[in-house]
Design a protein around this motif. Structure first.
Motif, PDB file in Angstrom:
ATOM      1  N   MET A 150       0.159  11.215   4.561  1.00 34.35           N
ATOM      2  CA  MET A 150       0.580  10.066   3.702  1.00 34.35           C
ATOM      3  C   MET A 150       0.932   9.031   4.710  1.00 34.35           C
ATOM      4  O   MET A 150       0.854   7.830   4.429  1.00 34.35           O
ATOM      5  CB  MET A 150       1.520  10.560   2.691  1.00 34.35           C
ATOM      6  CG  MET A 150       1.011  11.355   1.399  1.00 34.35           C
ATOM      7  SD  MET A 150       2.282  12.179   0.447  1.00 34.35           S
ATOM      8  CE  MET A 150       2.987  10.632  -0.263  1.00 34.35           C
ATOM      9  N   LEU A 151       1.800   9.556   5.627  1.00 32.77           N
ATOM     10  CA  LEU A 151       2.295   8.567   6.737  1.00 32.77           C
ATOM     11  C   LEU A 151       1.236   7.866   7.476  1.00 32.77           C
ATOM     12  O   LEU A 151       1.143   6.607   7.797  1.00 32.77           O
ATOM     13  CB  LEU A 151       3.418   9.152   7.386  1.00 32.77           C
ATOM     14  CG  LEU A 151       4.752   9.557   6.921  1.00 32.77           C
ATOM     15  CD1 LEU A 151       5.277  10.367   7.906  1.00 32.77           C
ATOM     16  CD2 LEU A 151       5.298   8.412   6.640  1.00 32.77           C
ATOM     17  N   THR A 153      -2.155   7.420   6.517  1.00 31.55           N
ATOM     18  CA  THR A 153      -2.436   6.603   5.758  1.00 31.55           C
ATOM     19  C   THR A 153      -1.990   5.264   5.365  1.00 31.55           C
ATOM     20  O   THR A 153      -2.461   4.257   5.580  1.00 31.55           O
ATOM     21  CB  THR A 153      -2.918   7.309   4.200  1.00 31.55           C
ATOM     22  OG1 THR A 153      -3.630   8.540   4.550  1.00 31.55           O
ATOM     23  CG2 THR A 153      -3.661   6.509   3.342  1.00 31.55           C
ATOM     24  N   SER A 154      -0.577   5.297   5.272  1.00 38.14           N
ATOM     25  CA  SER A 154       0.314   4.145   5.074  1.00 38.14           C
ATOM     26  C   SER A 154       0.301   3.410   6.224  1.00 38.14           C
ATOM     27  O   SER A 154      -0.024   2.218   6.259  1.00 38.14           O
ATOM     28  CB  SER A 154       1.482   4.731   4.765  1.00 38.14           C
ATOM     29  OG  SER A 154       2.626   3.527   4.525  1.00 38.14           O
ATOM     30  N   ILE A 155       0.426   3.999   7.617  1.00 38.19           N
ATOM     31  CA  ILE A 155       0.149   3.211   8.651  1.00 38.19           C
ATOM     32  C   ILE A 155      -1.083   2.567   8.928  1.00 38.19           C
ATOM     33  O   ILE A 155      -1.220   1.410   9.322  1.00 38.19           O
ATOM     34  CB  ILE A 155       0.676   4.064  10.116  1.00 38.19           C
ATOM     35  CG1 ILE A 155       1.912   4.307   9.967  1.00 38.19           C
ATOM     36  CG2 ILE A 155       0.364   3.490  11.430  1.00 38.19           C
ATOM     37  CD1 ILE A 155       2.269   5.693  10.901  1.00 38.19           C
ATOM     38  N   GLN A 157      -3.066   1.565   6.462  1.00 38.80           N
ATOM     39  CA  GLN A 157      -3.315   0.612   5.558  1.00 38.80           C
ATOM     40  C   GLN A 157      -2.570  -0.762   6.068  1.00 38.80           C
ATOM     41  O   GLN A 157      -2.810  -1.804   5.874  1.00 38.80           O
ATOM     42  CB  GLN A 157      -2.761   1.026   4.142  1.00 38.80           C
ATOM     43  CG  GLN A 157      -3.886   1.914   3.497  1.00 38.80           C
ATOM     44  CD  GLN A 157      -3.522   2.452   2.275  1.00 38.80           C
ATOM     45  OE1 GLN A 157      -2.044   2.406   1.928  1.00 38.80           O
ATOM     46  NE2 GLN A 157      -4.374   3.106   1.416  1.00 38.80           N
ATOM     47  N   ARG A 158      -1.250  -0.369   6.608  1.00 30.87           N
ATOM     48  CA  ARG A 158      -0.539  -1.754   7.145  1.00 30.87           C
ATOM     49  C   ARG A 158      -1.253  -2.266   8.152  1.00 30.87           C
ATOM     50  O   ARG A 158      -1.042  -3.682   8.319  1.00 30.87           O
ATOM     51  CB  ARG A 158       0.761  -1.028   7.512  1.00 30.87           C
ATOM     52  CG  ARG A 158       1.787  -0.890   6.268  1.00 30.87           C
ATOM     53  CD  ARG A 158       3.299  -0.579   6.805  1.00 30.87           C
ATOM     54  NE  ARG A 158       3.976   0.097   5.684  1.00 30.87           N
ATOM     55  CZ  ARG A 158       4.963   0.569   5.816  1.00 30.87           C
ATOM     56  NH1 ARG A 158       5.643   0.721   7.140  1.00 30.87           N
ATOM     57  NH2 ARG A 158       5.776   1.132   4.739  1.00 30.87           N
TER      58      ARG A 158
END
Length: 162
Positions: A150-151, A153-155, A157-158
């Motif tokens: 999840m981290l 993926t979040s990174i 996307q940012r």
């Protein structure tokens, strides 16, 4: 992620889930045949030893006697993961491995709870941990890998949005 063989491909998720279920069940059967309830086996150091215990509850021996209720929770976890995998919202190496470990561990312990009314625990790491089994370890590592996934993926996307 799929592995291709003679008969088509199989998802890494399913391979890991099935492997964990089999390893967990075989190890628990072996312990029940080779050790007496409450027996300790040391392997030359205090880092890892076996202590055969039947847990009729949940983690850390909480909710003793209500273990079968956790079968419903395990089924819900598996259904939710399968649903989101089918929708394509769970993807990537960390997520495939993490959810495979989580599902395999949940099913492994659910099998014990459904058929035996308790979970066979036997692995003790160091002197400060509780007694676990292969399914418990898989669940813990699975959750860690899901969080990492999840981290990541979040990174990603940012980075794309900036």
């Amino acid at each position: 992620m799929k592995f291709h063989g003679l008969n088509g491909g199989i998802d890494l998720f399913y391979m890991i889930s099935i492997f964990i279920i089999l390893l967990d069940q075989v190890s628990k059967i072996w312990i029940r045949f080779e050790m007496q309830l409450g027996e300790l086996k040391f392997f030359g150091n205090d880092l890892v030893h076996f202590n055969y215990y039947e847990n009729s509850g949940a983690a850390f021996s909480s909710f003793q006697g209500y273990g079968r209720l956790f079968v419903i929770f395990a089924i819900l976890v598996v259904v939710v993961i399968l649903y989101y995998r089918k929708k394509g919202e769970i993807r990537g190496l960390f997520m495939d491995v993490g959810t495979g470990l989580l599902v395999g561990g949940a099913i492994g312990n659910a099998i014990d709870r459904a058929w035996r009314g308790s979970v066979t625990d036997f692995i003790v790491l160091g002197s400060q941990t509780g007694i676990m089994n292969i399914a418990d370890i898989a669940i813990n590592f699975g959750v860690i890998l899901i969080i990492i996934g999840m981290l990541v993926t979040s990174i990603r996307q940012r980075k794309r949005s900036s």
